[in-house]
Design a protein around this motif. Structure first.
Motif, short mmCIF file in Angstrom:
data_model
loop_
_atom_site.label_atom_id
_atom_site.label_comp_id
_atom_site.label_asym_id
_atom_site.label_seq_id
_atom_site.Cartn_x
_atom_site.Cartn_y
_atom_site.Cartn_z
N TRP A 88 2.45 -4.86 4.91
CA TRP A 88 2.31 -4.31 6.19
C TRP A 88 4.00 -4.78 7.05
O TRP A 88 4.17 -5.91 6.80
CB TRP A 88 1.46 -4.47 8.03
N PHE A 89 5.20 -4.14 6.98
CA PHE A 89 6.50 -4.25 7.35
C PHE A 89 6.90 -4.11 8.57
O PHE A 89 7.79 -4.79 9.74
CB PHE A 89 7.43 -2.70 6.67
N SER A 90 5.79 -2.82 9.62
CA SER A 90 5.91 -2.73 10.86
C SER A 90 7.62 -2.23 11.16
O SER A 90 8.26 -1.39 10.48
CB SER A 90 5.59 -3.38 11.74
N TYR A 93 12.16 2.27 14.68
CA TYR A 93 12.64 3.09 13.73
C TYR A 93 12.75 4.00 15.24
O TYR A 93 12.12 5.05 15.75
CB TYR A 93 12.41 4.03 12.69
N ARG A 102 4.54 1.52 7.46
CA ARG A 102 6.10 1.28 6.61
C ARG A 102 5.72 -0.33 6.06
O ARG A 102 5.33 -0.95 6.34
CB ARG A 102 7.41 1.10 7.45
N CYS A 134 14.05 3.58 -0.43
CA CYS A 134 12.39 3.94 -0.05
C CYS A 134 12.38 5.14 -0.26
O CYS A 134 13.10 6.44 -0.53
CB CYS A 134 12.16 3.99 1.43
N ILE A 136 9.98 8.46 1.26
CA ILE A 136 9.13 8.79 2.70
C ILE A 136 8.45 10.03 2.82
O ILE A 136 8.83 10.41 1.64
CB ILE A 136 10.12 9.21 3.91
N ILE A 140 8.02 13.04 8.55
CA ILE A 140 9.31 12.22 8.34
C ILE A 140 10.84 13.06 8.28
O ILE A 140 11.19 12.33 8.76
CB ILE A 140 8.98 10.62 7.51
N ILE A 154 16.19 0.35 10.68
CA ILE A 154 14.63 -0.35 11.27
C ILE A 154 15.16 -1.74 11.45
O ILE A 154 16.05 -3.01 10.72
CB ILE A 154 13.78 -0.14 10.10
N SER A 182 4.45 8.73 5.77
CA SER A 182 4.57 7.44 5.16
C SER A 182 5.81 6.80 4.78
O SER A 182 6.13 7.48 4.06
CB SER A 182 3.09 6.40 4.42
N MET A 183 6.16 5.58 4.56
CA MET A 183 7.71 4.80 4.46
C MET A 183 7.29 3.95 3.46
O MET A 183 6.77 2.66 3.41
CB MET A 183 8.14 4.66 5.22
N PHE A 185 8.94 0.84 0.54
CA PHE A 185 9.88 0.41 0.17
C PHE A 185 9.68 -0.30 -0.77
O PHE A 185 8.68 -1.68 -0.88
CB PHE A 185 10.94 0.09 0.52
#
Length: 386
Positions: A88-90, A93, A102, A134, A136, A140, A154, A182-183, A185
């Motif tokens: 989980w990036f969080s 944006y 993300r 990435c 998406i 999005i 981001i 969702s995104m 990468f």
């Protein structure tokens, strides 16, 4: 035919009362469908879960990471078909109200395991060639007017700093239950930055996604995976993807239960509104019903007149409510912060339930006035002054 004309004339005799009844039923049905849609959205992740996927996370809590070194050992467990992972990036944006998932993922395996994310091969190959690329979801792309080659900046929070991503792929959801917002990468891009800025956190991932050959063996495979890391510094808990998704709903279970109860309380409200109208109508027509009984009208014909009027009102009111549901759902989703409910749509079951409820309420609302009409003697009915 004459009986049908009489039925329609009775329904439209008090136009204002009929209109208000229709409006009341319509608003109630709209509220019922909206609540059912919100409950559906809460359970969207559970509905989208695949039977042949397991989730392996830290035994203490989902927020604690796992060593990347676990991957090869999990892959060796009998019955495991493929292993991928995600973190989980969080991050932020545009602003904190713009929420969507993300994830840093293993680009080589993630989209094999999650085949419901449909992406064109050319876009996927371009994504794999560029480290900060990435992919998406289509939602999005539409929400922020993004196209292939655009830059997404981001601001990191869990992983501090400014992160620049290039949109190289836009996936389409396979069906309505798939998250279109969702995104994803490259985990390698995250790992490189973490190694430079936070060396102590490198070599860690959030959770593993394990695809298995036989869903019936999920319990045995889960236990075997957890046994591999028993008494280690990072013990694991492995469960089906459905159970994993349901664990996130547990915190909001009271709210969801309340919404479920309220949605069916609304059906009771519809019944009370319509029953009140029918009782008033039958009371006003006591003298008329006595006359038609004297003329030889049977109980079945009286039932047709009373139940038919209730069914017309309930059916038209429900149709009005279901028509209002579409703009109401769209307005509700617009009013919410972006990303709260990535999957938000009216299920066909909600429409069917609304229609069935309309028929049931129409019949139920006619029982009290019908009983009163049938039990009233002709003489008493003729003497009645309403």
């Amino acid at each position: 035919m004459e009986l049908l004309k009489l039925l329609l004339r009775n329904t439209l005799r008090h136009k204002l009362r009929s209109f208000l009844t229709l409006a009341g039923i319509g608003v109630a049905v709209m509220a019922f469908a909206l609540l059912r849609t919100v409950v559906t959205a809460w359970h969207a992740g559970v509905e989208a879960s695949a039977a042949n996927r397991l989730i392996t996370r830290h035994a203490v809590s989902f927020v604690f990471p796992l060593p990347l070194a676990y991957r090869d050992r999990i892959a060796q467990v009998r019955g495991v078909n493929k292993v991928t992972y995600a973190s989980w990036f969080s991050g932020v944006y545009i602003d904190k109200n713009q929420f969507f998932a993300r994830l840093a993922v293993d680009s080589e395996t993630f989209f094999d395991v999650y085949s419901e994310f449909v992406i064109e091969r050319e876009q996927f190959e371009a994504f794999k060639r560029e480290r900060n690329a990435c992919i998406i979801g289509i939602d999005i792309a539409r929400r922020y007017n993004l196209a292939l080659g655009d830059i997404m900046l981001i601001e990191g929070d869990v992983y501090p700093g400014q992160w620049e991503f290039v949109v190289r792929g836009i996936y389409q959801p396979k069906d309505q239950t798939t998250d279109p917002a969702s995104m994803m990468f490259h985990y390698q891009y995250l790992e490189e930055r973490v190694r430079q800025d936070m060396a102590q956190r490198s070599g860690e991932i959030g959770w593993y996604i394990v695809r298995i050959d036989d869903p019936d063996s999920s319990a045995a495979i889960s236990e075997e995976i957890d046994q591999l890391f028993a008494n280690s510094r990072a013990e694991t808990k492995t469960e089906t993807e459905r159970a994993f998704q349901q664990s996130f709903l547990s915190a909001a279970s009271a709210v969801i239960t309340a919404m479920n109860i309220m949605s069916f309380v609304i059906i009771g409200i519809i019944l009370l509104v319509l029953a009140n109208t029918m009782v008033m109508s039958a009371r006003e027509r006591t003298h008329e019903f006595a006359v038609v009984k004297a003329l030889g009208f049977s109980g079945a014909q009286l039932f047709f007149l009373i139940a038919g009027e209730a069914l017309i009102l309930s059916t038209l009111g429900s149709a009005l409510g279901l028509l209002l549901t579409v703009p109401a759902v769209e307005g509700f989703q617009t009013a919410l912060p972006k990303g709260w409910f990535p999957v938000f749509y009216i299920k066909p079951e909600t429409i069917v339930l609304g229609c069935v409820s309309a028929l049931a309420v129409g019949l139920a609302a006619s029982l009290i006035p019908l009983r009163r009409v049938l039990s009233t003697r002709i003489v008493e009915g003729l003497r009645h002054v309403g």
